[in-house]
Design an enzyme around this catalytic site. Structure first.
Site: not given
Length: 945
Positions: A318-321, A355
């Site tokens: 979904g996403a990466m921090e 995130e």
């Protein structure tokens, strides 16, 4: 599984053997090298110096100077890295990570940048451990610092890990290329040689070369841009703070951005493909609000000057921090008011909240090793709820927390679950740690702890934890110590507001008059798997309590039951309410059996108030009849969360064999009086789940009867729905779910309305904007005929809204034509019209369809090797595919077929937890049908009379 456990034990054993490099028997040059890894030259008879998966501890990286030059035409990159290292043991070898990189040169320099050797140093490869060893003829001395200089190159990766290529298409049909990174957990080593473990934190100074038509982004802002040869530009980024390799990021693209500044002066920018630029406004507003909120909540300034958020067209998760440059799937960042629904908006808000929470939890303080990844992910998942509730109260995010905990219970009540903190050594094991247990159970255990300690104590404890371990790594225990307000003598003397260590050992937290050892309590939740079942029996003025392990795969009457119960005990912070007062009573249960005095005058008791505790409750001896009566006569005596919790627990207990199905169905009989969305959708959800299971079997009468019953029972709710986007968030969510189900059940008024809306949409040539809450339902009904399906596929192909594409893709998978479903799967595999990133969810959507149910599973079996190559073995995509395609199987023949397939991929299956979860799920389904089918049939017949 035994094989994994044995492997982990042997690795653990190996890691205890001395810290000197061992002379491995393995010749690094003997394995055939995979493409992109050359055989070492001039290595003579040197053998690889290190036999373990984890790197030696005695070489510490301090600062990386990284130069990268990606070529978006040849789809390759070259680079060099100079790593300042601190040597803490005399050695001739430097061992670090590298995967798929061509190493063209390696040298070691001393503090004054003088070469230690006048020759190029030998580089040995150990591809099975993704390591290289660099040999220095001169000993590197303990206590000295050196520079390791390496030149390397590779193709931009296909897929979603490392330094990989992504493409997007403009509205004129032109394909444009960008290059982006995704390193977590173990893929920084695919972009540059590095010490790729979370404990090796270092500073990074990055330079990127590019053509003038592109921009480059990284964790830090550009300090200056200089012109180099051939009209290329080199962006030089500021040195980063101290961080783990998996958080490094860079993107080379031609995107546009919008920018704003937080109240403390942090510059926030949202980047997207140029034609999607107008969909970035909402994310910008959210990101600024969230950063302001977190700075205040954590009481620690965000340490970087900027935070970029970028929507990458090809993105597996979904996403990466990544610190200062968070990367997102387009659906997780872009919001188009014309095509994004209220649930799309909530999703974007929660993902950004997740995130940005990581910028503190995970980035500033990082787990020591991947076995404690829940310290990152459980916290970020929980902070989604805290942050969205504080910044966007209208979104009513707290209504979703129950579902996070229900998802955790679903997984944790199978024997194939795992403890929150579990061993993980190789990349496949590490990837599998990113699962329901780390995220959802982690969040629910933290929710329980916050309610147990109180909001203020919880908040000040995590602030203490973040301050103490800033720019460092931490373990489980460090969090418990911070929350229990204990610390070392040294901290105490320096006035850091905590007890002395002698007092700390008492850990005297008072809870309902009982002394609490927080570590002992929390270890029962993080070091053992599973979830407790608390059985409650009323005996006069007393409430008798018993705790067992809650299992949905084994019945209490099974011989296996007692074995699977052995050794399990939790410290459960019980809460309960009675009709006698509005007080929430508390009691800490630390033994298998217990009792509480509640008084004779009490009529009813509801245990686990608002489901703040992570445990299931069973009311024995007519207790469920009491609850059914209470809901029918006065359901508002309980909160909406309590009502939802009762519905959930009742149906879970049916599956586990503790309660008969008709009792659970009677319990939800009150729902015609229910006005709150959450319990209403919970009850409707179980009926829908039964319908979707039964429609995949040859039970035509039962399917029809259940469908008719659902439509009749919920008729008033269905009729209240308008085909619009009006109302509160809860009302809009109810509308989407109720109308979607009504049309799936072939409700004539629903179908008529949807067909008319679809016709209007077609006639407008796609210019008419359907109400976003019902668009998916309208598309799904429209997709039932050939012309509608073809029109939708065409719109899918040209749409610039990822939210709209998601709704259309779902609709396309609702076709009752198996050939169309097969075509979609083939398009997904090809990866052009339907991107590879959407293939795993496409497979699951096809599997939900009774016509696509076996089609999807056969597709997975046939294309297994390709899928593993695309997504990597331990990834959540592979896990979702395995569990999702088999999740609705409920016959012995289907179970046998799946077992046979797992047997045929034994070597891979033995490394995966998901295969065991899938088998557990199917056995659970099988039993459910054997035990409940006739009960359901009889109950429905009674209702239909």
């Amino acid at each position: 599984m035994v094989l994994v456990r044995l492997l982990v034990l042997s690795l653990f054993h190996m890691s205890l053997v001395g810290s000197q490099p061992t002379q491995s028997q393995q010749q690094a040059s003997s394995p055939t090298h995979p493409s992109g890894e050359q055989s070492p030259l001039g290595t003579g008879n040197l053998s690889f110096p290190w036999s373990r998966l984890r790197l030696p501890r005695y070489i510490i990286p301090l600062h990386y100077h990284l130069l990268l030059h990606p070529n978006l035409t040849s789809l390759s990159f070259t680079g060099s890295v100079q790593i300042q290292i601190d040597v803490q043991n005399n050695t001739n070898w430097v061992v670090l990570h590298s995967k798929g990189l061509q190493i063209s040169k390696a040298t070691i320099l001393d503090q004054n940048l003088a070469h230690l050797s006048d020759q190029v140093l030998p580089v040995l490869h150990n591809p099975s451990h993704e390591q290289i060893g660099i040999f220095s003829p001169r000993v590197l001395s303990n206590g000295q610092k050196y520079f390791l200089y390496i030149e390397f190159g590779a193709k931009l990766a296909e897929g979603f890990y490392g330094f990989y290529k992504s493409t997007y298409r403009t509205s004129t049909g032109e394909t444009r290329t960008l290059a982006s990174t995704h390193f977590e957990p173990t893929s920084a080593r695919m972009a540059f040689p590095c010490f790729d473990e979370p404990g090796f934190k270092a500073n990074f100074s990055i330079r990127i070369r590019r053509s003038p038509e592109y921009i480059s982004l990284s964790n830090m802002p550009v300090v200056k841009t200089v012109e180099v040869d051939d009209g290329l530009l080199e962006d030089q980024f500021d040195a980063s703070v101290k961080m783990s390799t998996y958080l490094v990021a860079f993107v080379i693209c031609d995107f546009k951005s919008v920018t704003a500044t937080t109240s403390s002066g942090v510059q926030v920018s949202i980047y997207a493909a140029p034609e999607k630029w107008q969909q970035t406004r909402y994310a910008l507003e959210v990101a600024v609000k969230m950063l302001d909120f977190y700075e205040e909540y954590f009481n620690i300034h965000y340490p970087l000057p900027k935070q970029d958020l970028i929507a990458i067209p090809d993105f597996q998760s979904g996403a990466m921090e990544n610190w200062g440059l968070t990367t997102y799937r387009e659906t997780s960042l872009l919001f188009d008011p014309l095509t994004s629904s209220i649930s799309d908006q909530l999703w974007v808000t929660m993902v950004i909240g997740h995130e940005l929470a990581h910028q503190w939890f995970g980035n500033l303080v990082t787990m020591e090793w991947w076995n404690d990844i829940w310290l990152n992910e459980g916290f970020a998942r929980y902070m989604e709820y805290i942050s969205v509730e504080a910044t966007y109260p209208d979104l009513k995010v707290e209504e979703y927390l129950l579902h996070t905990c229900f998802a955790a219970v679903g997984h944790d009540s199978l024997n194939s679950s795992r403890p929150i903190s579990s061993p993980a050594e190789n990349p496949t094991q590490i990837k599998q740690m990113f699962d329901t247990v780390s995220y959802d159970k982690g969040a629910c255990v933290l929710h329980m702890l916050r309610h147990f300690l109180s909001d203020d104590v919880f908040q000040s404890g995590i602030v203490r934890y973040l301050r103490k371990y800033s720019y460092r790594n931490a373990h489980n225990q460090d969090l418990w110590d911070s929350l229990a307000n204990t610390c070392s003598e040294e901290d105490f003397i320096s006035g850091k507001h905590c007890y002395s260590s002698s007092q700390a050992s008492k850990n005297a937290y008072l809870f309902a008059g009982e002394h609490l050892d927080l570590t002992a309590m929390m270890n029962t939740w993080t070091l053992q798997k599973g979830i407790p079942l608390v059985t409650v029996t009323r005996k006069g003025p007393r409430l008798l309590l018993r705790q067992d392990r809650f299992l949905r795969t084994v019945l209490p009457s099974d011989p296996l039951w007692s074995t699977l119960q052995q050794g399990f005990l939790w410290h459960i912070p019980l809460t309960y309410k009675t009709d006698a007062s509005s007080t929430i009573h508390r009691h800490l249960m630390t033994t298998h059996t217990d009792s509480i005095h509640i008084g004779e005058e009490v009529n009813w008791v509801k245990v686990n108030t608002d489901m703040t505790g992570y445990y299931v409750v069973h009311y024995e001896d007519g207790g469920w009849d009491e609850m059914t009566k209470l809901l029918l006569e006065n359901h508002t005596a309980l909160s909406y969360k309590d009502r939802t919790h009762l519905i959930h627990n009742a149906f879970q207990l049916v599956t586990a064999g503790h309660l008969s199905l008709d009792k659970a169905l009677d319990l939800i009989g009150y729902l015609q009086l229910e006005t709150h969305t959450v319990p209403l959708l919970q009850g409707l959800g179980y009926l829908e789940a039964f319908y979707r299971m039964i429609e995949k079997r040859n039970e035509f009468d039962l399917t029809r009867n259940l469908g008719t019953y659902i439509l009749r029972f919920f008729r008033a709710v269905i009729n209240q729905q308008t085909w619009s986007d009006s109302g509160s968030v809860s009302e809009r969510r109810l509308r989407s779910d109720v109308l979607s189900l009504a049309c799936h059940l072939d409700d004539p008024p629903c179908l008529d309305r949807a067909r008319q809306s679809f016709k209007d949409w077609l006639q407008s040539n796609g210019t008419l904007n359907l109400p976003t809450d019902v668009a998916e339902t309208v598309y799904s009904v429209g997709a039932q005929d050939d012309h509608g399906w073809a029109s939708l596929l065409h719109t899918y192909n040209i749409s610039l809204s990822a939210a709209q594409k998601n709704k259309i893709l779902f609709a396309l998978t609702c076709s009752r034509d198996a050939n169309k479903l097969q075509r979609l799967l083939e398009l997904g595999l090809e990866g052009k019209v339907i991107r590879s990133q959407d293939l795993s969810s496409l497979i699951l959507m096809v599997a939900r369809n009774p016509q696509g149910h076996h089609l999807a599973w056969n597709f997975v079996k046939k294309n297994w090797d390709t899928l593993v190559e695309k997504f990597q073995l331990g990834s959540f995509c592979i896990r979702n595919i395995i569990i999702g395609t088999t999740g609705q199987f409920s016959s012995p023949e289907e179970l046998a077929d799946v077992q046979l397939f797992f047997e045929s991929i034994k070597e891979q299956a033995s490394q995966l937890r998901a295969t065991q979860v899938a088998l557990d799920n199917m056995q659970k389904n099988l039993r459910w049908f054997q035990r409940n089918l006739e009960t359901l049939r009889n109950w429905l017949n009674k209702q239909m009379q």
